[in-house]
Every structure is written in C-alpha cells, then in structure tokens.
Design a protein around this motif. Structure first.
Motif, PDB file in Angstrom:
ATOM      1  N   LEU A   9      -5.590   7.498  -4.941  1.00 39.43           N
ATOM      2  CA  LEU A   9      -4.346   7.808  -5.984  1.00 39.43           C
ATOM      3  C   LEU A   9      -4.236   6.729  -7.053  1.00 39.43           C
ATOM      4  O   LEU A   9      -4.341   6.826  -8.241  1.00 39.43           O
ATOM      5  CB  LEU A   9      -3.171   8.058  -5.315  1.00 39.43           C
ATOM      6  N   VAL A  10      -4.400   5.420  -6.564  1.00 42.60           N
ATOM      7  CA  VAL A  10      -4.177   4.292  -7.678  1.00 42.60           C
ATOM      8  C   VAL A  10      -5.417   4.235  -8.320  1.00 42.60           C
ATOM      9  O   VAL A  10      -5.408   3.864  -9.652  1.00 42.60           O
ATOM     10  CB  VAL A  10      -3.873   2.960  -6.803  1.00 42.60           C
ATOM     11  N   ASP A  11      -6.650   4.517  -7.734  1.00 42.53           N
ATOM     12  CA  ASP A  11      -7.998   4.499  -8.429  1.00 42.53           C
ATOM     13  C   ASP A  11      -7.883   5.387  -9.549  1.00 42.53           C
ATOM     14  O   ASP A  11      -8.385   5.174 -10.840  1.00 42.53           O
ATOM     15  CB  ASP A  11      -9.086   4.633  -7.601  1.00 42.53           C
ATOM     16  N   GLN A  61       0.804  -1.030  -0.195  1.00 44.22           N
ATOM     17  CA  GLN A  61       0.001  -0.029   0.005  1.00 44.22           C
ATOM     18  C   GLN A  61       0.848   1.259   0.168  1.00 44.22           C
ATOM     19  O   GLN A  61       0.865   2.100   0.950  1.00 44.22           O
ATOM     20  CB  GLN A  61      -0.784  -0.054   1.058  1.00 44.22           C
ATOM     21  N   LEU A  62       1.698   1.394  -0.810  1.00 43.03           N
ATOM     22  CA  LEU A  62       2.427   2.677  -1.153  1.00 43.03           C
ATOM     23  C   LEU A  62       1.619   3.549  -1.558  1.00 43.03           C
ATOM     24  O   LEU A  62       2.083   4.820  -1.251  1.00 43.03           O
ATOM     25  CB  LEU A  62       3.710   2.040  -1.987  1.00 43.03           C
ATOM     26  N   MET A 113       1.484  -9.032  -5.142  1.00 38.98           N
ATOM     27  CA  MET A 113       1.236  -7.905  -4.164  1.00 38.98           C
ATOM     28  C   MET A 113       0.047  -7.366  -4.717  1.00 38.98           C
ATOM     29  O   MET A 113      -0.422  -7.439  -5.774  1.00 38.98           O
ATOM     30  CB  MET A 113       2.247  -6.861  -4.391  1.00 38.98           C
ATOM     31  N   ALA A 114      -0.833  -6.598  -3.880  1.00 39.30           N
ATOM     32  CA  ALA A 114      -1.926  -5.964  -3.951  1.00 39.30           C
ATOM     33  C   ALA A 114      -1.894  -4.759  -4.721  1.00 39.30           C
ATOM     34  O   ALA A 114      -0.798  -3.936  -4.813  1.00 39.30           O
ATOM     35  CB  ALA A 114      -2.921  -5.898  -2.840  1.00 39.30           C
ATOM     36  N   ALA A 150       2.128  -2.124  -8.550  1.00 39.28           N
ATOM     37  CA  ALA A 150       0.876  -2.893  -8.938  1.00 39.28           C
ATOM     38  C   ALA A 150      -0.403  -1.916  -9.280  1.00 39.28           C
ATOM     39  O   ALA A 150      -0.832  -1.337  -8.134  1.00 39.28           O
ATOM     40  CB  ALA A 150       0.615  -3.985  -8.162  1.00 39.28           C
ATOM     41  N   ILE A 151      -0.837  -1.736 -10.394  1.00 35.87           N
ATOM     42  CA  ILE A 151      -1.898  -1.044 -10.555  1.00 35.87           C
ATOM     43  C   ILE A 151      -3.172  -1.640 -10.544  1.00 35.87           C
ATOM     44  O   ILE A 151      -4.359  -1.305 -10.392  1.00 35.87           O
ATOM     45  CB  ILE A 151      -1.585  -0.065 -12.101  1.00 35.87           C
TER      46      ILE A 151
END
Ligand SMILES: O=C(O)CCC(=O)C(=O)O
Ligand SMILES: [Fe+2]
Length: 282
Positions: A36-38, A30-31, A188-189, A151-152
């Motif tokens: 942000l990732v969405d 969860q960096l 990774m998630a 990981a997107i």
C-alpha cells in the motif's frame, strides 16, 4: 529524555487509546502494508512533480506556516486509489470513533494532505491542530480533531520528522511553551504512522539534508458539525466519487451530517435532501 511510545501495527485499540490519552501522540509501526505504501508513494511522486514549493498566498503567516521549501497539496482521493484504503483504515476509524463520536453524530475527513519537506527547510512553529477552530482549543475543552502523520518515506530527525511534545495534550495552560528537552522527533520507518490528537503540540522538523525530500501524508478527521480544513467535494472528480465505497463518500462530504439518530436535524444538504439523494449517488 522524553520519548514517543511505539506500538505494533496490530496493537489492540485500547493500547493505542491509552497512550493517546497520556501523551497525545503514539507511533504505530507498519500501520500500512509495504504494498500500500509503495503504491501510494508512486502516485504521490508523480503528483509532487507538478507542484512548486511554498505557498502562493499573499498572507505572510500562511506562507510561514506552509514552509518555503515544502510542497503541500490535497485532493488525494482523486490522485491515488490507494488513498481510499488509507482513509478507511480500521485503526484510524477506531481511534476517530472513540475520540470524536462523544461530541458528534458522525465525523468528516478534515484533510488528506501531502507535506513534502525539501532540503534546507526550517523547522515549523509548534502548534495544536485544534487551532483551526480556535475557540475549541482550550485545556477544559474536548477533542475536535484527530490526525495521523504517515511516513511515506523514512522519517529521521535530519530529514524533518515531525517534532512533538508528549503530554502537552493535558497541560492546564495552552499558552505555555515547552523546554527544548521536552520536544521529541517522531522518527519512524516508511509505512508507520504517528496518530495524535488536536490537543498535542507538534510541528514539522527542519530538513538539514542537502538532497532528501521527506514525504509525509497528514490525514485527519473532524467533528461533523465543524468546517473541515479541506473543501473536499470542491476538489473532487464527481464521476469518480460514484465509484468510491459509501463510507468513503460519507467521510469526503458526499452525505449530509445527521446530529443524532432519530433526529430531523441535518447539515450540509442539497435541495434540503441528503446529498446522495439529491445528486443521484445511490
Ligand atoms: O509536516 C509535519 O511534520 C507536520 C506539519 C503540521 O503539523 C501542519 O502543517 O499542521
Ligand atoms: Fe499540524
């Protein structure tokens, strides 16, 4: 069985650096925030729809490395406002400061590249990213580049999570090949990132699913006196660059490179001025 070590998104920099020195790679869970990732994934889905899989190069080695069923594209600052926040992530800049500043006055972004692996893609050849600067890629050398594979979408081994050989950064022979058992998948998630150095052996995994696309974003930094992989300013919207924070402009090639403070040496000039002075960016 070798494993990649995970640390929490808010782990102290020293913990990340310690694992990197030992393994050459570390997964930071969860960096990126969910928001942000969405936001970034939404922009990348729109951009990806305009690209075909595979390379248009007539060099078979480039096409092989790229992957037949893999979409790759860059110019990410122009394609998503979320990219700038990722580029300036304090954890990444902290790692880049620690690994790269011993050998340069400042560093560039090397590339921000989408690596979107489609169903049926075969595994990529294992390599070290420092191979870009071949003479620098040697056991007795120093760090020239540091990367993060974000990981997107979720990275599982079936969908093509990056394969890594932990500890290969410290091998005394960079021509040695790993045993199968020494290769691990960076599962990774979405929102997590695998930070790895240019000295760690790695490569994309095979995508054995029949309908899932793996969205990965590779972001790397390189010593300021080496040529980056991405010709970032050539692919930019010059007017939009004026709106970027100063640090982002510098990382993306909109400032010249100063070897050391108090030294007149400058690389990457315009009219022998700093880039922002000559182009009126400030
Ligand atoms: O897509 C991946 O997982 C890694 C790709 C890679 O290492 C590269 O293209 O340099
Ligand atoms: Fe790579």
């Amino acid at each position: 069985m070798t494993e990649l070590q995970h640390v929490a998104g808010d782990a102290p920099l020293e913990d990340i650096l310690e694992v990197l020195a030992r393994d050459g790679a570390v997964i930071v869970d969860q960096l990126l925030t969910q928001e942000l990732v969405d936001r970034f994934r939404g922009d990348m889905e729109i951009a990806a729809a305009t690209f075909a899989s595979g390379s248009r190069s007539d060099n078979p080695d480039v096409a092989h490395f790229w992957g037949n069923t893999t979409k790759r594209f860059t110019r990410l600052a122009a394609r998503s406002s979320a990219f700038t926040d990722i580029l300036l992530h304090p954890t990444l800049l902290g790692v880049a400061d620690a690994l790269l500043l011993p050998a340069c006055g400042d560093y560039w972004m090397n590339t921000g590249q989408m690596m979107i692996i489609g169903p049926g893609e075969k595994e990529q050849v294992l390599h070290r990213d420092a191979d870009n600067w071949r003479t620098m890629n040697r056991p007795d050398g120093f760090e020239v580049t540091v990367s993060c594979m974000f990981a997107i979408t979720d990275f599982t081994s079936d969908v093509g999570a990056t394969r890594v050989v932990p500890g290969s950064n410290t091998w005394s022979d960079f021509s040695a090949r790993p045993a199968r058992a020494d290769i691990v998948a960076a599962e990774m998630a979405a929102g997590s990132g695998m930070i790895y150095t240019g000295r760690a052996l790695h490569g994309a995994g095979a995508n054995i699913t029949d309908h899932q696309w793996r969205f990965g974003m590779h972001l790397s930094y390189v010593l300021g006196w080496l040529t980056p992989e991405e010709a970032s300013p050539l692919g930019a919207d010059w007017d939009a660059v004026r709106e970027l924070p100063e640090r982002a402009q510098r990382l993306l090639g909109w400032r010249c490179y100063n070897a050391t403070a108090g030294d007149s040496t400058r690389l990457w000039t315009v009219d022998y001025e700093d880039v922002d002075v000559a182009l009126g960016l400030r």
